[in-house]
Design a protein around this motif. Structure first.
Motif, mmCIF file in Angstrom:
data_model
loop_
_atom_site.group_PDB
_atom_site.id
_atom_site.type_symbol
_atom_site.label_atom_id
_atom_site.label_comp_id
_atom_site.label_asym_id
_atom_site.label_seq_id
_atom_site.Cartn_x
_atom_site.Cartn_y
_atom_site.Cartn_z
ATOM 1 N N HIS A 144 -10.375 -52.375 -44.070
ATOM 2 C CA HIS A 144 -11.401 -52.979 -44.916
ATOM 3 C C HIS A 144 -11.148 -54.482 -45.028
ATOM 4 C CE1 HIS A 144 -12.695 -49.015 -46.192
ATOM 5 N NE2 HIS A 144 -11.422 -48.711 -46.377
ATOM 6 N N VAL A 145 -12.179 -55.209 -45.406
ATOM 7 C CA VAL A 145 -12.081 -56.666 -45.558
ATOM 8 C C VAL A 145 -11.371 -56.985 -46.865
ATOM 9 C CG1 VAL A 145 -13.372 -58.814 -45.793
ATOM 10 C CG2 VAL A 145 -14.212 -57.035 -44.282
ATOM 11 N N GLU A 146 -10.310 -57.765 -46.782
ATOM 12 C CA GLU A 146 -9.621 -58.260 -47.968
ATOM 13 C C GLU A 146 -10.237 -59.601 -48.379
ATOM 14 O OE1 GLU A 146 -6.860 -58.783 -51.077
ATOM 15 O OE2 GLU A 146 -7.476 -57.013 -49.983
ATOM 16 N N GLU A 147 -10.360 -60.521 -47.431
ATOM 17 C CA GLU A 147 -10.989 -61.812 -47.710
ATOM 18 C C GLU A 147 -11.388 -62.496 -46.400
ATOM 19 O OE1 GLU A 147 -8.653 -65.128 -49.156
ATOM 20 O OE2 GLU A 147 -6.821 -64.155 -48.455
ATOM 21 N N ILE A 148 -12.333 -63.406 -46.520
ATOM 22 C CA ILE A 148 -12.709 -64.253 -45.391
ATOM 23 C C ILE A 148 -11.974 -65.572 -45.591
ATOM 24 C CG2 ILE A 148 -14.593 -65.411 -44.209
ATOM 25 C CD1 ILE A 148 -16.466 -63.234 -45.272
ATOM 26 N N TYR A 173 -24.312 -69.336 -32.745
ATOM 27 C CA TYR A 173 -23.403 -68.323 -33.277
ATOM 28 C C TYR A 173 -22.280 -69.040 -34.020
ATOM 29 C CZ TYR A 173 -20.468 -69.565 -29.286
ATOM 30 O OH TYR A 173 -19.710 -70.253 -28.377
ATOM 31 N N VAL A 174 -21.498 -68.288 -34.753
ATOM 32 C CA VAL A 174 -20.363 -68.865 -35.473
ATOM 33 C C VAL A 174 -19.095 -68.448 -34.746
ATOM 34 C CG1 VAL A 174 -19.159 -69.024 -37.673
ATOM 35 C CG2 VAL A 174 -21.629 -68.742 -37.636
ATOM 36 N N LYS A 175 -18.249 -69.431 -34.430
ATOM 37 C CA LYS A 175 -17.015 -69.112 -33.716
ATOM 38 C C LYS A 175 -15.802 -69.322 -34.610
ATOM 39 C CE LYS A 175 -16.235 -73.538 -31.447
ATOM 40 N NZ LYS A 175 -15.991 -74.199 -30.190
ATOM 41 N N ASP A 176 -14.752 -68.589 -34.303
ATOM 42 C CA ASP A 176 -13.453 -68.674 -34.981
ATOM 43 C C ASP A 176 -13.520 -68.350 -36.471
ATOM 44 O OD1 ASP A 176 -12.443 -69.369 -32.540
ATOM 45 O OD2 ASP A 176 -12.386 -71.515 -32.950
ATOM 46 N N ILE A 177 -14.169 -67.249 -36.816
ATOM 47 C CA ILE A 177 -14.134 -66.745 -38.184
ATOM 48 C C ILE A 177 -12.798 -66.036 -38.364
ATOM 49 C CG2 ILE A 177 -15.164 -65.164 -39.844
ATOM 50 C CD1 ILE A 177 -17.807 -65.515 -38.384
ATOM 51 N N THR A 178 -12.059 -66.383 -39.418
ATOM 52 C CA THR A 178 -10.775 -65.747 -39.690
ATOM 53 C C THR A 178 -10.920 -64.834 -40.901
ATOM 54 O OG1 THR A 178 -9.666 -67.726 -38.879
ATOM 55 C CG2 THR A 178 -8.325 -66.153 -40.099
ATOM 56 N N VAL A 179 -10.567 -63.567 -40.696
ATOM 57 C CA VAL A 179 -10.717 -62.542 -41.724
ATOM 58 C C VAL A 179 -9.383 -61.843 -41.928
ATOM 59 C CG1 VAL A 179 -11.947 -60.408 -42.300
ATOM 60 C CG2 VAL A 179 -13.109 -62.171 -41.027
ATOM 61 N N THR A 180 -9.042 -61.538 -43.182
ATOM 62 C CA THR A 180 -7.864 -60.733 -43.483
ATOM 63 C C THR A 180 -8.334 -59.318 -43.785
ATOM 64 O OG1 THR A 180 -6.691 -62.617 -44.396
ATOM 65 C CG2 THR A 180 -5.875 -60.440 -44.999
ATOM 66 N N CYS A 181 -7.793 -58.364 -43.031
ATOM 67 C CA CYS A 181 -8.142 -56.958 -43.214
ATOM 68 C C CYS A 181 -6.949 -56.228 -43.813
ATOM 69 C CB CYS A 181 -8.500 -56.315 -41.878
ATOM 70 S SG CYS A 181 -9.853 -57.128 -41.029
ATOM 71 N N LYS A 182 -7.236 -55.170 -44.565
ATOM 72 C CA LYS A 182 -6.143 -54.393 -45.141
ATOM 73 C C LYS A 182 -6.408 -52.909 -44.960
ATOM 74 C CE LYS A 182 -7.643 -53.849 -49.914
ATOM 75 N NZ LYS A 182 -7.289 -54.046 -51.313
ATOM 76 N N ARG A 183 -5.316 -52.146 -45.006
ATOM 77 C CA ARG A 183 -5.366 -50.702 -44.857
ATOM 78 C C ARG A 183 -4.225 -50.122 -45.666
ATOM 79 N NH1 ARG A 183 -2.868 -47.117 -40.556
ATOM 80 N NH2 ARG A 183 -4.095 -45.233 -40.746
ATOM 81 N N ILE A 184 -4.423 -48.944 -46.250
ATOM 82 C CA ILE A 184 -3.348 -48.289 -46.981
ATOM 83 C C ILE A 184 -2.272 -47.869 -45.995
ATOM 84 C CG2 ILE A 184 -2.716 -46.279 -48.363
ATOM 85 C CD1 ILE A 184 -5.455 -46.385 -49.629
ATOM 86 N N LYS A 185 -1.027 -48.196 -46.311
ATOM 87 C CA LYS A 185 0.098 -47.848 -45.451
ATOM 88 C C LYS A 185 0.260 -46.329 -45.443
ATOM 89 C CE LYS A 185 4.954 -48.896 -44.742
ATOM 90 N NZ LYS A 185 6.108 -49.625 -45.275
#
Length: 119
Positions: free
Chosen positions: A71-75, A96-108
């Motif tokens: 899931h998305v944590e933050e952009i 288009y938009v290039k180099d979008i950095t996204v932090t994703c998270k998942r339950i361990k």
């Protein structure tokens, strides 16, 4: 009697600590959106490429490509708009938009008691 009960209850709640047992795995991704489907003028193409709706949808897709449960944590970075000229129509662009950095998270796995075979 009630005073002793309340005192014991307050002492137990004061000395007990909350346990945050859910652990997460984090992953940073960098990706590009797809160019728009139609050719537009430069101003309109840049405006349609940088809509907040597209950031929300594409960041969700970026995380989902990692697999089940991501899931998305933050952009972190919204990137920059890049444009390509349409080959069949001069003066029109697809952006288009290039180099979008996204932090994703998942339950361990295993951090919330979901180990198979242990019941």
């Amino acid at each position: 009697m009630q005073l002793k009960f309340i005192t014991v209850l307050l002492a137990l709640s004061f000395f007990s600590s909350t346990a945050f047992s859910t652990e997460y795995i984090y992953r940073d991704l960098m990706a590009n959106t797809l160019p728009s489907a139609k050719c537009e003028s430069l101003v309109d193409a840049k405006a349609s490429a940088a809509k907040p709706y597209k950031f929300k949808i594409y960041s969700k897709k970026f995380c989902q490509t990692q697999g089940y449960g991501w899931h998305v944590e933050e952009i972190k970075d919204k990137g920059e708009v890049a444009c390509n000229e349409c080959s069949d129509k001069s003066g029109l662009q697809k952006c288009y938009v290039k180099d979008i950095t996204v932090t994703c998270k998942r339950i361990k796995p295993g951090s919330v008691g979901m180990l198979p075979g242990n019941g």
